[in-house]
Design an enzyme around this catalytic site. Structure first.
Site, short mmCIF file in Angstrom:
data_model
loop_
_atom_site.label_atom_id
_atom_site.label_comp_id
_atom_site.label_asym_id
_atom_site.label_seq_id
_atom_site.Cartn_x
_atom_site.Cartn_y
_atom_site.Cartn_z
N SER A 1 0.82 -1.20 0.00
CA SER A 1 0.00 0.00 0.00
C SER A 1 0.86 1.26 0.00
O SER A 1 1.67 1.46 -0.90
CB SER A 1 -0.96 -0.04 1.20
OG SER A 1 -2.00 0.89 1.06
N ASP B 1 -8.52 -6.20 -5.27
CA ASP B 1 -8.26 -4.95 -4.56
C ASP B 1 -8.87 -3.78 -5.32
O ASP B 1 -8.60 -3.60 -6.50
CB ASP B 1 -6.74 -4.76 -4.41
CG ASP B 1 -6.38 -3.50 -3.66
OD1 ASP B 1 -7.27 -2.87 -3.05
OD2 ASP B 1 -5.18 -3.16 -3.65
N HIS C 1 -6.11 -6.62 -1.18
CA HIS C 1 -5.02 -5.66 -0.98
C HIS C 1 -3.84 -6.25 -0.21
O HIS C 1 -2.69 -6.03 -0.55
CB HIS C 1 -5.59 -4.45 -0.23
CG HIS C 1 -4.68 -3.28 -0.11
ND1 HIS C 1 -4.34 -2.49 -1.19
CD2 HIS C 1 -4.07 -2.74 0.97
CE1 HIS C 1 -3.54 -1.51 -0.78
NE2 HIS C 1 -3.37 -1.64 0.52
#
Length: 602
Positions: A211, A425, A506
């Site tokens: 991320s 994601d 994710h």
């Protein structure tokens, strides 16, 4: 070929994560329950696991040592580990300190190498990684208690999870960072102190994260390379999952509609709303942008002023789609879009996008006093999964996207960088990552020259076959099962590898731990490619298929519907020109439904 061949076309790449994660059964049974012919993976792991003698115990590390059998609620020995605070400068009295938890290689390897894991945010704790992704024990959403993690990364390499920058997790001090350069300076100051304390001089250093760590990791790695000091900073490889690396619009709204088309069974919008977002996708110029730039080789540099030139309505397309998805599915999770209600209890208080701690569930794990004492944390410090206060001054990171300079620098210097993305994601979308790669120059060239179509193969392993999974077994074993086979698409050029992971959201090490374990093996040089059918390091006796039986990679297309001939005819990943593409670039939802229905009847 009823399901996987239907969607031959697309994917997308989405948004920059917030400082918190506020975006942040029928009783079928197998016909025959086969007898277990071999011990399962977790039983095997526990039965053969031996906690090696401590390797890093010395007079400097004693105060950091964690009792491996004394971690609250963990009913087994987590092995040799150390945790605590270290300052970010040479001044031992510096009150600006980062908090860490360091686990020695659990297999007793004496290889002089170490991996750093960082979560994102900005301001999200890397202890999310410890307990729910790649640490030696895991406590997943909705599960009863922690279990051993046979996919723990410290089985392969000494691993440290660090809470950074200042203001994240237990880390403490004055928030002064205004840029990634500041964050990197803090980190390498901390790192030198860590290396001195644990006598790790000369160790190869690998960095991984997810991320917003798509910004952190490349900048820290680049700073280590610039230090030109392999005694402390022998930077040897980088792995970033679902990363923030490029333009915000490119990584969300620009590819949101193709993403919704590909996952239309998870976002079943009515015809009028679907028509509206497709019209926006076209009128905003997003369809034309993707057709032009998601091509191989790269069509040229992408516009640098996109954020300034896109209208507010167009910039808000991602949020518009999200709002309507939440209307249909109130538990819709942008981190894993296949999630449905009910919300599961999470020991960290964030089961996906929503904060949720039901009555009686007790305090968040790392904010418990007994946990803090066990890992030498300040008992008066309130721990949060993601900081509710700023970790950058004025909540602004002034740095350029990492894909502009820092990331290419690391690729060119190490020839060992992996960018990976889970296809479920939506907080950051796959095609946005691919577009960012196609706008990045490394090795003297812009982007990949060939479309990613090669298979990403995860070796078969104990508990990866139905005869293992359905056999009589205990709940602890079932808590550790994970997939195998062709699980996405991988591609390598000039020292950079891209890999898309099917059925992962994710947090790839959480949703697809065996896939992430394979990525780590590749990063460390244990296998020569992500299409290799070599067995896992610890299961060399498991028979694997021949490479030439794998076919192409699976999952959404990695190129536009107007891409080059060699890309558009690439098999599992292709969308033939003129077809009703799931990319949504030229074609209505009605056409997609027609194709879908026809394919189901084949």
């Amino acid at each position: 070929m009823r399901g996987s061949a239907i969607f031959t076309g697309l994917l997308s790449v989405a948004a920059v994560a917030e400082a918190t994660r506020s975006w942040q059964h029928v009783g079928k049974k197998p016909r025959n329950k086969p007898a277990r012919s071999e011990i399962n993976a977790l039983d095997h792991y526990l039965a053969t696991r031996q906690v090696p003698e401590p390797r890093f115990a010395n007079e400097n590390t004693t105060k950091f040592a964690v009792n491996g059998t004394g971690v609250p609620d963990v009913e087994f020995d987590v092995g040799e580990s150390y945790s605590g605070y270290l300052p970010i400068s040479d001044d031992p009295d510096d009150t600006n300190e980062l908090f860490f938890w360091f686990f020695a290689n659990s297999e007793g390897s004496d290889a002089k190498e170490i991996l750093i894991w960082l979560n994102g945010g900005p301001g999200c704790s890397s202890f999310e990684g410890v307990i729910q992704e790649n640490g030696p024990f895991q406590w997943q959403y909705g599960t009863y208690k922690p279990i051993p993690n046979p996919w723990a990364w410290n089985r392969l390499i000494n691993t440290i999870w660090v809470e950074q920058p200042i203001g994240t997790g237990f880390s403490r001090g004055e928030v002064t960072a205004t840029s990634e350069e500041d964050v990197a300076k803090q980190f390498i100051g901390f790192w030198k102190n860590f290396v001195k304390t644990f006598s790790l001089q000369g160790y190869k250093v690998y960095i991984a994260g997810e991320s917003y760590a798509g910004a952190y990791c490349p900048y820290i790695a680049s700073a280590m390379l610039d230090a030109n000091d392999t005694t402390y900073y022998d930077m040897s490889g980088l792995l970033i999952y679902d990363p923030v690396i490029g333009n915000e619009i490119v990584q969300d709204s620009l590819t949101t509609v193709p993403f919704a088309d590909y996952h239309h069974n998870l976002m079943p919008f009515n015809n009028s709303f679907s028509q509206h977002i497709h019209e926006l996708h076209d009128s905003c110029g997003f369809a034309a942008y993707q057709d032009k730039y998601l091509t191989y080789p790269a069509a040229g540099p992408q516009p640098s002023n996109l954020t300034e030139t896109v209208s507010e309505e167009c910039a808000g397309l991602w949020e518009l789609v999200l709002d309507n998805a939440l209307s249909l599915n109130p538990c819709f999770d942008v981190y894993q879009v296949a999630t449905t209600c009910p919300l599961l209890w999470d020991v960290l208080g964030y089961p996906g996008s929503f904060p949720y701690s039901p009555a009686g569930s007790g305090p968040i794990y790392f904010d418990r006093e007994d946990v803090k004492r066990a890992i030498h944390a300040d008992v008066n410090h309130t721990w949060e999964a993601c900081s509710s206060t700023d970790v950058f001054v004025d909540n602004t990171d002034t740095s350029d996207p990492s894909a502009w300079r820092a990331l290419p620098h690391v690729i060119d210097a190490t020839k060992n960088v992996i960018i990976a993305h889970g296809t479920l994601d939506m907080i950051l979308l796959t095609n946005g990552t691919l577009l960012s790669i196609q706008n990045m120059t490394w090795g003297g060239k812009l982007g990949f020259e060939s479309a990613p179509v090669e298979p990403f193969f995860v070796p078969y392993h104990k508990d990866s076959t139905p005869s293992d999974i359905y056999a009589e077994t205990d709940a602890t074993v079932l808590g550790a099962i994970t997939g195998a086979g062709v699980m996405g698409t991988a591609h390598t050029e000039r020292g950079l590898t891209y890999v898309g992971i099917d059925l992962s959201g994710h947090m790839v090490p959480q949703y697809a731990p065996s896939a992430a374990f394979r990525h780590l093996e590749f990063l460390l040089g244990h296998v020569d490619s992500l299409s290799s059918t070599d067995a896992f390091t610890f299961e060399s006796n498991i028979t694997q298929p021949a490479v030439d039986t794998l076919g192409n990679g699976t999952g959404p297309a990695t190129f536009s519907s107007e891409s080059s001939d060699d890309a558009s005819g690439s098999g599992n990943n292709s969308t033939p020109k003129g077809a009703a593409s799931s990319l949504g670039v030229a074609g209505s939802l009605f056409a997609c439904v027609v194709v879908f229905t026809a394919m189901l009847n084949m």
